[in-house]
Scaffold this motif. Structure first.
Motif, PDB file in Angstrom:
ATOM      1  N   SER A   1      -5.640   1.869  -8.017  1.00 28.24           N
ATOM      2  CA  SER A   1      -5.244   3.188  -7.534  1.00 28.24           C
ATOM      3  C   SER A   1      -6.452   4.115  -7.561  1.00 28.24           C
ATOM      4  CB  SER A   1      -4.111   3.767  -8.394  1.00 28.24           C
ATOM      5  OG  SER A   1      -4.519   3.855  -9.747  1.00 28.24           O
ATOM      6  N   ARG A   2      -6.506   5.030  -6.607  1.00 26.47           N
ATOM      7  CA  ARG A   2      -7.622   5.984  -6.555  1.00 26.47           C
ATOM      8  C   ARG A   2      -7.217   7.210  -5.747  1.00 26.47           C
ATOM      9  NH1 ARG A   2     -10.801   5.489  -1.784  1.00 26.47           N
ATOM     10  NH2 ARG A   2     -10.061   3.805  -0.407  1.00 26.47           N
ATOM     11  N   GLN A   3      -7.913   8.277  -5.996  1.00 26.08           N
ATOM     12  CA  GLN A   3      -7.689   9.524  -5.255  1.00 26.08           C
ATOM     13  C   GLN A   3      -8.841   9.729  -4.290  1.00 26.08           C
ATOM     14  OE1 GLN A   3      -6.903  12.976  -7.659  1.00 26.08           O
ATOM     15  NE2 GLN A   3      -7.259  14.401  -5.976  1.00 26.08           N
TER      16      GLN A   3
ATOM     17  N   PHE B   1       0.860  -1.183   0.000  1.00 22.71           N
ATOM     18  CA  PHE B   1       0.000   0.000   0.000  1.00 22.71           C
ATOM     19  C   PHE B   1       0.898   1.235   0.000  1.00 22.71           C
ATOM     20  CE2 PHE B   1      -2.304  -3.432   2.030  1.00 22.71           C
ATOM     21  CZ  PHE B   1      -3.565  -3.354   1.445  1.00 22.71           C
ATOM     22  N   ILE B   2       0.667   2.114  -0.967  1.00 19.02           N
ATOM     23  CA  ILE B   2       1.448   3.354  -1.067  1.00 19.02           C
ATOM     24  C   ILE B   2       0.462   4.520  -1.034  1.00 19.02           C
ATOM     25  CG2 ILE B   2       3.054   4.709  -2.459  1.00 19.02           C
ATOM     26  CD1 ILE B   2       4.028   2.079  -3.686  1.00 19.02           C
ATOM     27  N   ARG B   3       0.660   5.417  -0.076  1.00 19.78           N
ATOM     28  CA  ARG B   3      -0.267   6.542   0.111  1.00 19.78           C
ATOM     29  C   ARG B   3       0.532   7.830   0.225  1.00 19.78           C
ATOM     30  NH1 ARG B   3      -2.296   8.867   4.913  1.00 19.78           N
ATOM     31  NH2 ARG B   3      -4.401   9.762   4.746  1.00 19.78           N
ATOM     32  N   ASN B   4       0.145   8.833  -0.544  1.00 22.66           N
ATOM     33  CA  ASN B   4       0.838  10.114  -0.469  1.00 22.66           C
ATOM     34  C   ASN B   4      -0.165  11.263  -0.420  1.00 22.66           C
ATOM     35  OD1 ASN B   4       0.512   9.339  -3.421  1.00 22.66           O
ATOM     36  ND2 ASN B   4       1.009  11.519  -3.613  1.00 22.66           N
TER      37      ASN B   4
ATOM     38  N   ILE C   1      -3.923   6.918  -3.282  1.00 21.46           N
ATOM     39  CA  ILE C   1      -3.607   5.595  -2.751  1.00 21.46           C
ATOM     40  C   ILE C   1      -3.400   4.615  -3.896  1.00 21.46           C
ATOM     41  CG2 ILE C   1      -4.417   3.692  -1.299  1.00 21.46           C
ATOM     42  CD1 ILE C   1      -6.208   5.744   0.139  1.00 21.46           C
ATOM     43  N   ALA C   2      -2.312   3.896  -3.855  1.00 27.26           N
ATOM     44  CA  ALA C   2      -2.040   2.832  -4.826  1.00 27.26           C
ATOM     45  C   ALA C   2      -1.876   1.527  -4.048  1.00 27.26           C
ATOM     46  CB  ALA C   2      -0.781   3.130  -5.631  1.00 27.26           C
ATOM     47  N   TYR C   3      -2.567   0.520  -4.514  1.00 29.49           N
ATOM     48  CA  TYR C   3      -2.519  -0.777  -3.845  1.00 29.49           C
ATOM     49  C   TYR C   3      -2.156  -1.820  -4.896  1.00 29.49           C
ATOM     50  CZ  TYR C   3      -5.320  -5.094  -3.423  1.00 29.49           C
ATOM     51  OH  TYR C   3      -5.781  -6.365  -3.504  1.00 29.49           O
TER      52      TYR C   3
END
Length: 327
Positions: free
Chosen positions: A312-314, A279-282, A320-322
């Motif tokens: 991925s979604r905003q 999980f990548i969240r920025n 967030i990219a999963y």
């Protein structure tokens, strides 16, 4: 109008050639069968003539014996003989030929149809495999070039930044170290690219530690003195895949997160019995522009090779990219 697929073109050509070939073969077969049938009838006719001489009523139903020439299309003259001093003409009914040829054709066409369909199926499987391999090879080469070009841009940016630093302060050791590390990474990536080209994209699965791949990617972005802060919640998770593919996926996702981040990127790892999850969240930077989507396109293509999945979604000011990898 959409152009025909290469495999479809090959299959169409094969079908047309096969139809022409079988048509010629059938014509030759039927003609040969007819001539053979006439020969067999002539051989049998000698017996029929002897029987006819003894008893004029003893004639097969498909044979017509008469002392007159009958120019009818329904009859075919086999021979003429002198019977008891009278010239007698022996005809065979054309319907007899047609029935025999029809029976022969049904058998031949039935066998040929089965053979033809089998050939089409075999050809389709061979062509499909050949085309699939060619397309995969073409997609791989395109993907490889896109991925390398995508990385080389970042490499060059880091080089330029550190060269500027050295121009202003030639004694800056960290800039020299970053230049050395960056050139090493460029060299390693070039070697890997050429190796994959030689091997035509063949990959070998191995045990890959996702935590190490994430550390390697984040360390690279530290070379550019990015102000992005990484918050890592990662544990050692081993999956069976190709390390280069996994490294490229994580690099592209983290690269996107860094580009459009306001200064913070969160990365978390988890796993269950079947899959490993990243999980990548920025936090999105104010007025951040939407990218070209090249990084995500490359990532999705790589994930197809390793049976992974990306979502991925905003959500508000967060992106967030999963990504899911099979274990």
């Amino acid at each position: 109008m959409k152009p025909l697929h290469t495999g479809a073109k090959i299959l169409i050509v094969f079908i047309v050639v096969s139809v022409v070939w079988f048509s010629v073969l059938n014509f030759v077969s039927v003609t040969y069968f007819r001539k053979t049938l006439e020969g067999i009838l002539l051989d049998k006719l000698s017996v029929t003539i002897r029987q006819y001489k003894q008893n004029t009523a003893c004639v097969p139903e498909y044979i017509v014996a008469t002392d007159k020439h009958i120019p009818e299309k329904s009859l075919t003259l086999l021979t003429e003989e002198s019977v008891n001093g009278t010239r007698t003409y022996f005809y065979v009914k054309r319907i007899y030929f047609e029935d025999k040829i029809k029976d022969f054709a049904i058998i031949v066409f039935g066998i040929e149809s089965s053979l033809f369909l089998s050939l089409i199926l075999i050809t389709y499987l061979i062509v499909s495999r050949f085309v699939r391999e060619s397309e995969n090879s073409g997609r791989f080469l395109n993907l490889l070039l896109l991925s390398f070009n995508h990385k080389i841009g970042n490499f060059l940016s880091i080089l330029k930044v550190n060269i500027e630093i050295l121009r202003e302060n030639p004694c800056e050791k960290r800039a020299t170290e970053r230049l050395f590390s960056t050139t090493e990474k460029i060299e390693a990536d070039l070697k890997r690219t050429f190796k994959m080209l030689r091997e035509k994209g063949k990959t070998v699965n191995e045990n890959v530690n996702l935590r190490d791949c994430i550390f390697e990617a984040t360390d690279f972005f530290a070379l550019s003195e990015t102000k992005t802060v990484f918050h890592l919640n990662v544990i050692p998770i081993i999956i069976s895949s190709n390390s280069n593919d996994i490294g490229d996926v994580l690099y592209n996702l983290i690269d996107n997160a860094v580009k459009y981040s306001s200064g913070s990127v969160n990365i978390r790892l988890s796993a269950d019995a079947r899959f490993a999850y990243v999980f990548i969240r920025n936090e999105l930077a104010v007025n951040s522009l939407r990218g070209t989507g090249l990084g995500l396109e490359i990532t999705n293509n790589i994930l197809k090779r390793c049976n992974g999945k990306l979502v991925s979604r905003q959500k508000g000011q967060h992106y967030i990219a999963y990504v899911r990898f099979p274990r």
